[in-house]
Design a protein around this motif. Structure first.
Motif, short mmCIF file in Angstrom:
data_model
loop_
_atom_site.label_atom_id
_atom_site.label_comp_id
_atom_site.label_asym_id
_atom_site.label_seq_id
_atom_site.Cartn_x
_atom_site.Cartn_y
_atom_site.Cartn_z
N LYS A 1 0.84 -1.18 0.00
CA LYS A 1 0.00 0.00 0.00
C LYS A 1 0.88 1.24 0.00
CE LYS A 1 -0.56 0.38 5.05
NZ LYS A 1 -1.52 0.50 6.18
N ALA A 2 0.30 2.38 -0.40
CA ALA A 2 0.99 3.67 -0.38
C ALA A 2 0.04 4.69 0.24
CB ALA A 2 1.40 4.09 -1.78
N GLU A 3 0.40 5.23 1.39
CA GLU A 3 -0.45 6.16 2.13
C GLU A 3 0.22 7.52 2.28
OE1 GLU A 3 -3.15 3.84 5.26
OE2 GLU A 3 -1.02 3.62 5.68
N PHE A 4 -0.59 8.56 2.25
CA PHE A 4 -0.12 9.94 2.41
C PHE A 4 -0.16 10.27 3.90
CE2 PHE A 4 -0.54 14.62 1.38
CZ PHE A 4 0.69 14.71 0.74
N THR A 5 1.00 10.46 4.51
CA THR A 5 1.03 10.58 5.96
C THR A 5 2.22 11.41 6.43
OG1 THR A 5 0.95 9.31 8.03
CG2 THR A 5 2.39 8.47 6.29
N VAL B 1 4.08 7.09 1.82
CA VAL B 1 4.87 6.03 2.43
C VAL B 1 4.44 4.70 1.84
CG1 VAL B 1 5.46 4.82 4.56
CG2 VAL B 1 5.24 7.31 4.57
N TYR B 2 5.40 3.99 1.24
CA TYR B 2 5.14 2.66 0.70
C TYR B 2 5.44 1.63 1.78
CZ TYR B 2 6.34 -1.80 -1.42
OH TYR B 2 6.44 -3.14 -1.68
N SER B 3 4.46 0.75 2.05
CA SER B 3 4.60 -0.30 3.07
C SER B 3 4.23 -1.65 2.47
CB SER B 3 3.70 -0.01 4.27
OG SER B 3 3.97 1.25 4.83
N HIS B 4 4.75 -2.69 3.09
CA HIS B 4 4.45 -4.06 2.64
C HIS B 4 4.37 -4.99 3.85
CE1 HIS B 4 8.63 -5.49 3.32
NE2 HIS B 4 8.93 -4.23 3.04
N ARG B 5 3.73 -6.12 3.66
CA ARG B 5 3.71 -7.17 4.67
C ARG B 5 3.46 -8.50 3.98
NH1 ARG B 5 -1.88 -5.80 8.04
NH2 ARG B 5 -3.36 -6.07 6.31
N ASN B 6 3.89 -9.59 4.61
CA ASN B 6 3.79 -10.91 3.98
C ASN B 6 2.40 -11.52 4.09
OD1 ASN B 6 6.42 -10.94 3.00
ND2 ASN B 6 7.23 -11.80 4.89
#
Length: 298
Positions: free
Chosen positions: A158-162, A176-181
């Motif tokens: 996901k990419a969130e504006f924060t 902010v680009y985030s990832h999880r398995n």
């Protein structure tokens, strides 16, 4: 820019000629990204198996390296080249800069602007497209705005504006680009980025620190990673990653260490086998004496 002949050579290199391109622009973008990260590895071998230890970001030189010689590169090379390909194919695409998040003692910190990504607009929606962030790289376009995208096994992006904790101005925001398995795990923030368009003239400044600093991760460690297709060659199934003296493979979320190298001969053989890269005699000799050389005897 790249010419039409070069684009066709690149498309043949990744096994995706124009007559196979879908008409839907998002489907086309997703398939180009998938083919790119399977065929073109994320790697820094030209910084360590080289007497020059310098990387050119000139598009024609990148074409020679990636398409003609069958090599890869790190983010400023792979995303730079891929962004040029997208624009030549008619995409509404811009370059943007990012800060990578790295763990430090006590709390995580954001390093300076040294990551490059592509932002592609389709039907007034802007997508993050990255082909140069190793195994944490998003493997399909991620729409800006927090929409969760799933891909290999149960992996999510996901990419969130924060706001960042380091911001002193409470009005400041970045993507902010985030990832999880899987959905049961916490999100991992990988990098932040801006929507400000960056030009090719900005890349030289961005490239200087990661390419030359003895404190840069990529000048001190041998890295190579690429994604793997399933048996049918249609979908991504995992990745193979080499770091230092070890290579591992992940398929459908299950990881295994394939080998721990005892010397340079073993590591160079793995580079050839898994990343389709043949190092020349001069390149093999160039790593001697470097901190990343494997000096363990046979």
């Amino acid at each position: 820019m790249l010419n039409e002949e070069q684009i066709d050579q690149y498309l043949n290199h990744i096994g995706f000629p124009r007559d196979e391109h879908p008409k839907d622009p998002l489907e086309l973008l997703a398939e180009l990204q998938q083919r790119q990260i399977e065929r073109v590895p994320f790697e820094n071998l030209s910084l360590l198996y080289s007497t020059k230890r310098l990387l050119s970001l000139d598009l024609n030189e990148l074409f020679q390296k990636i398409v003609v010689r069958g090599r890869g590169g790190y983010c400023l090379e792979n995303n730079n080249f891929f962004g040029a390909v997208l624009r030549c194919l008619g995409s509404d695409s811009i370059y943007a800069a990012g800060r990578v998040k790295q763990p430090t003692t006590g709390k995580a910190g954001w390093i300076g602007w040294s990551h490059l990504v592509n932002l592609v607009k389709i039907d007034n929606i802007r997508y993050l497209v990255d082909v140069g962030h190793g195994s944490a790289c998003p493997t399909r376009p991620v729409p800006l705005g927090g929409v969760v995208v799933a891909r290999i096994a149960s992996q999510q992006f996901k990419a969130e504006f924060t706001q960042l904790p380091q911001h002193s101005d409470p009005a400041q925001r970045l993507w902010v680009y985030s990832h999880r398995n899987c959905q049961d795990l916490q999100w991992v923030e990988a990098y932040c980025f801006t929507e400000t368009e960056y030009f090719s003239t900005d890349f030289d400044s961005m490239n200087l620190y990661p390419m030359t600093s003895p404190r840069s991760f990529v000048t001190q460690n041998v890295l190579a990673q690429r994604f793997l297709m399933d048996d049918g060659g249609k979908h991504l199934a995992g990745f193979v990653a080499l770091y230092g003296n070890r290579i591992k493979r992940s398929l459908w979320g299950k990881e295994e260490v394939l080998r721990t190298f005892r010397n340079e001969d073993e590591r160079i053989e793995a580079v050839n086998r898994w990343f389709r890269i043949r190092l020349g005699t001069d390149e093999k000799e160039a790593i001697k004496g470097h901190v990343s050389e494997l000096r363990i005897e046979k």
